[in-house]
Scaffold this motif. Sequence first.
Motif, short mmCIF file in Angstrom:
data_model
loop_
_atom_site.label_atom_id
_atom_site.label_comp_id
_atom_site.label_asym_id
_atom_site.label_seq_id
_atom_site.Cartn_x
_atom_site.Cartn_y
_atom_site.Cartn_z
N ASN A 246 0.84 -1.18 0.00
CA ASN A 246 0.00 0.00 0.00
C ASN A 246 0.89 1.25 0.00
N PHE A 247 0.26 2.40 0.20
CA PHE A 247 0.98 3.67 0.22
C PHE A 247 1.79 3.82 1.51
N ILE A 248 2.95 4.45 1.39
CA ILE A 248 3.80 4.78 2.52
C ILE A 248 3.50 6.25 2.86
N GLY B 79 2.82 9.57 -4.62
CA GLY B 79 2.16 8.32 -4.28
C GLY B 79 3.09 7.13 -4.15
N TYR B 80 4.00 7.17 -3.18
CA TYR B 80 4.93 6.06 -2.98
C TYR B 80 4.19 4.84 -2.44
N GLN B 81 4.19 3.78 -3.23
CA GLN B 81 3.62 2.50 -2.81
C GLN B 81 4.74 1.48 -2.73
N LYS C 244 -7.17 10.35 2.67
CA LYS C 244 -8.12 10.20 1.57
C LYS C 244 -7.40 10.06 0.23
N ASN C 245 -6.32 10.81 0.02
CA ASN C 245 -5.62 10.82 -1.27
C ASN C 245 -4.11 10.67 -1.13
N PRO C 246 -3.63 9.54 -0.59
CA PRO C 246 -2.18 9.37 -0.45
C PRO C 246 -1.46 9.31 -1.79
#
Length: 181
Positions: free
Chosen positions: A18-20, A113-115, A41-43
């Motif tokens: 997931n997002f960091i 958006g680092y995932q 809400k918007n990573p």
Amino acid sequence: NPAPSSDLKVGDDVCVTNFIMDQFCIDLGTLLDDSDTMTLKNPEKHSFHCLLDVPQCKDSGYVVLGDKNEATGMHSLGFRLDDAAAVIQAGLAAGRKGYCTDCTGDSSKPEYGYQATVRGTVKELGDGTSGITGAPLLENIEMLDASVDCETSTTPPNPAPSSDLKVGDDVCVTNFIMDQF
């Protein structure tokens, strides 16, 4: 298949993609470099620059978020990560150099958006609150590209914060006032 979160114990191995997110921006509620965007809400709008270049963000610690709750539109806090250096090292390689001045990736890499896929071992279950300290803490973390699948994905135990708040809503809160540092 996600493992049932109620069965999570200290010592369990965990894998989640997931997002960091840094804890400073989570506490702030909006992204430091985009104050119109709600953090959970918007990573995907969170810049690698904010996450990895800005001292108060990179020094605050990191979490890997849980999935977005479709009813609230908010991601859960997921898992806290006890090795910021590992997150920073992997993130700098995963992000595009430019706006993120310390990133080393080429133009094919993202700026926002680092995932990542994070593997680790549960060190603490969290304190039971709905804040960051309520999220379980992972140790012995391994930061992998988001394209790496988890054999068994772990669902974080804490639900996404529920909020029907909108910009412009009147709010009344009675509690202690604290600074952000």
